[in-house]
Write an enzyme that holds these catalytic residues in place. Structure first.
Site, mmCIF file in Angstrom:
data_model
loop_
_atom_site.group_PDB
_atom_site.id
_atom_site.type_symbol
_atom_site.label_atom_id
_atom_site.label_comp_id
_atom_site.label_asym_id
_atom_site.label_seq_id
_atom_site.Cartn_x
_atom_site.Cartn_y
_atom_site.Cartn_z
ATOM 1 N N GLY A 124 0.792 -1.218 0.000
ATOM 2 C CA GLY A 124 0.000 0.000 0.000
ATOM 3 C C GLY A 124 0.825 1.270 0.000
ATOM 4 O O GLY A 124 1.395 1.633 1.038
ATOM 5 N N ASN A 129 -5.745 10.849 -3.435
ATOM 6 C CA ASN A 129 -5.269 12.157 -3.868
ATOM 7 C C ASN A 129 -3.750 12.255 -3.931
ATOM 8 O O ASN A 129 -3.198 13.336 -4.119
ATOM 9 C CB ASN A 129 -5.820 13.245 -2.937
ATOM 10 C CG ASN A 129 -7.331 13.361 -3.039
ATOM 11 O OD1 ASN A 129 -7.883 13.415 -4.130
ATOM 12 N ND2 ASN A 129 -8.004 13.355 -1.896
ATOM 13 N N THR A 159 -3.511 -3.794 -5.313
ATOM 14 C CA THR A 159 -3.663 -5.162 -5.811
ATOM 15 C C THR A 159 -3.779 -6.114 -4.628
ATOM 16 O O THR A 159 -2.975 -6.058 -3.700
ATOM 17 C CB THR A 159 -2.464 -5.536 -6.693
ATOM 18 O OG1 THR A 159 -2.325 -4.576 -7.738
ATOM 19 C CG2 THR A 159 -2.644 -6.919 -7.309
ATOM 20 N N ILE A 338 -5.098 -5.678 -37.252
ATOM 21 C CA ILE A 338 -4.845 -6.815 -38.143
ATOM 22 C C ILE A 338 -6.026 -7.783 -38.140
ATOM 23 O O ILE A 338 -6.421 -8.321 -39.188
ATOM 24 C CB ILE A 338 -3.534 -7.522 -37.745
ATOM 25 C CG1 ILE A 338 -2.335 -6.636 -38.121
ATOM 26 C CG2 ILE A 338 -3.416 -8.896 -38.401
ATOM 27 C CD1 ILE A 338 -1.001 -7.108 -37.570
ATOM 28 N N GLY A 341 -12.569 -6.548 -37.759
ATOM 29 C CA GLY A 341 -13.780 -6.643 -36.944
ATOM 30 C C GLY A 341 -13.721 -7.767 -35.938
ATOM 31 O O GLY A 341 -14.232 -7.643 -34.818
ATOM 32 N N GLU A 364 2.626 1.363 -11.037
ATOM 33 C CA GLU A 364 4.012 1.439 -10.542
ATOM 34 C C GLU A 364 4.789 2.584 -11.203
ATOM 35 O O GLU A 364 5.962 2.457 -11.545
ATOM 36 C CB GLU A 364 4.723 0.091 -10.712
ATOM 37 C CG GLU A 364 4.069 -0.979 -9.843
ATOM 38 C CD GLU A 364 4.940 -2.202 -9.638
ATOM 39 O OE1 GLU A 364 6.162 -2.064 -9.547
ATOM 40 O OE2 GLU A 364 4.366 -3.300 -9.565
ATOM 41 N N GLU A 368 4.791 9.104 -17.679
ATOM 42 C CA GLU A 368 5.308 10.447 -17.443
ATOM 43 C C GLU A 368 6.299 10.473 -16.281
ATOM 44 O O GLU A 368 7.335 11.150 -16.333
ATOM 45 C CB GLU A 368 4.145 11.411 -17.187
ATOM 46 C CG GLU A 368 3.270 11.676 -18.402
ATOM 47 C CD GLU A 368 2.365 10.514 -18.785
ATOM 48 O OE1 GLU A 368 1.924 10.458 -19.939
ATOM 49 O OE2 GLU A 368 2.104 9.632 -17.923
#
Length: 382
Positions: A124, A129, A159, A338, A341, A364, A368
């Site tokens: 964790g 925020n 996770t 490739i 549809g 992780e 950026e």
């Protein structure tokens, strides 16, 4: 640097490939549709030593190197990115943090359960925020009169946030954004005041559980502290260096899975009385895919080599993660093209690779953030 796989690495890759083929492939779309976290299958993987790849044998692990760890994550992710993500998060983050910064007593107590897969781990750092701005975390740990730590706050996008038996949690023990203001703690699931919150409903990686960790006056002993008070953020950055290699390997597996599916389809699909692979427009896509995958793999192998040699690799891990994750997205996108549809339907594997790949550019450390790390290290070098 010689990146040719040795016999042991090849054997580990083959074992991971066979496991993915028999234990994951038959169920992956069912898991994806239902957002089912296959915890038992993850624990079955632990019986092969692949939930403690890097953990020394004295603590119940396989005692292997990053070269083997890379192929484990890669081979599984070629079949299912979500399952590969869970393998990576368990090995690199929770287990990796304990291995790197736990004392002998902590390692003996918790690593055998994690390495065997008996216990699944969570890690964790992220909050609602404070994603990239981890130094401003709001989850706090304060010491009470009894000398114990009391945790309060929430961690997000974790996770195994619901199913993990144990979590390594980074909490603020100083002022926001102050230097050395965070500390890492080990929290077992049955600890009073520790609970799971909302499970995220995700675009991709749907079989890898993502949820909140909630701490409400959660009291733990000082024996659960990892390292010195204030060292948490520095520890986390070192763990993320290794974790980025695993996300790069995850990206590589997704890219290879999408590429192999697209190449096979292009050789079988007939238009104008010949395989579409014979048309330059398709052949050039396959050429770009193959080249970028090869380049990504070389960057990952370089980072693995440096990590195994205990050499600095912050820049190389960031490069591998950044490039491989972006390649995974490009290759998965071209694979859809490739297939045409058919690629947009769930009857073929590439739509899932397409959805799973995007997480690799975010988790992780975003692309950026990787660029910031690479630029900082490059400028420092010169």
């Amino acid at each position: 640097m010689n990146f040719e796989q040795n016999d042991l690495t090849k054997q580990v890759a083959e074992a991971a490939r066979e496991f993915a083929k028999t234990k994951v492939a038959p169920y992956l779309m069912e898991w994806d549709e239902k957002q089912f976290f296959p915890k038992q299958t993850l624990q079955d993987l632990g019986k092969l030593g692949m939930m403690g790849v890097l953990v020394p044998e004295q603590y119940g692990g396989a005692g292997l190197t990053y070269a083997e760890y890379k192929v484990v994550v890669e081979e599984i992710s070629k079949v299912c990115g979500a399952f590969g993500l869970s393998v990576a998060a368990h090995n690199s983050l929770c287990t990796g943090h304990l291995l790197a910064f736990g004392n002998e007593e902590q390692k003996k107590k918790w690593l055998p359960k994690l390495a065997s897969g008996e216990w699944i781990g969570a890690w964790g750092l992220t909050e609602a925020n404070t994603g990239s701005d981890a130094g401003n975390m709001q989850c706090t740990a304060t010491k009470n009169a009894a000398g114990n730590w009391v945790l309060n706050g929430t961690k997000n996008w974790i996770t195994h946030g619901i199913s993990a038996e144990i979590a390594v949690v980074l909490c603020r023990t100083g002022e926001p954004r102050a230097k050395n203001n965070a500390t890492a703690f080990i929290v077992e699931r049955n600890t009073k005041g520790f609970s799971a919150g909302k499970k995220e409903n995700k675009l991709g990686m749907r079989a890898s559980e993502t949820a909140e960790l909630i701490f409400e006056n959660c009291e733990i002993p000082d024996a659960n502290r990892l390292g010195e008070v204030g060292d948490g953020f520095k520890q986390a950055m070192k763990i993320l260096d290794g974790g980025r290699i695993s996300i790069a390997a995850l990206s590589l597996g997704i890219a290879k899975g999408a590429y192999e599916a697209a190449k096979k389809y292009a050789q079988e699909r007939q238009q104008f009385d010949k395989p579409i692979a014979s048309f330059q427009a398709i052949a050039f896509k396959l050429a770009d895919m193959a080249t970028e995958i090869e380049a990504a793999e070389l960057l990952i192998d370089q980072a693995c080599y440096l990590k195994d040699q205990h050499l600095p690799m912050t820049k190389e891990a960031a490069m591998a993660k950044y490039y491989a994750s972006e390649v995974a997205v490009r290759v998965a996108t071209d694979a859809i093209q490739i297939f045409g549809g058919y690629g947009y339907t769930k009857d073929f594997p590439v739509e899932k690779f397409y959805r799973d790949a995007k997480l690799c550019t975010i988790g992780e450390g975003t692309s950026e953030i990787q660029k910031l790390v690479i630029a900082r290290e490059a400028l420092r070098t010169h």
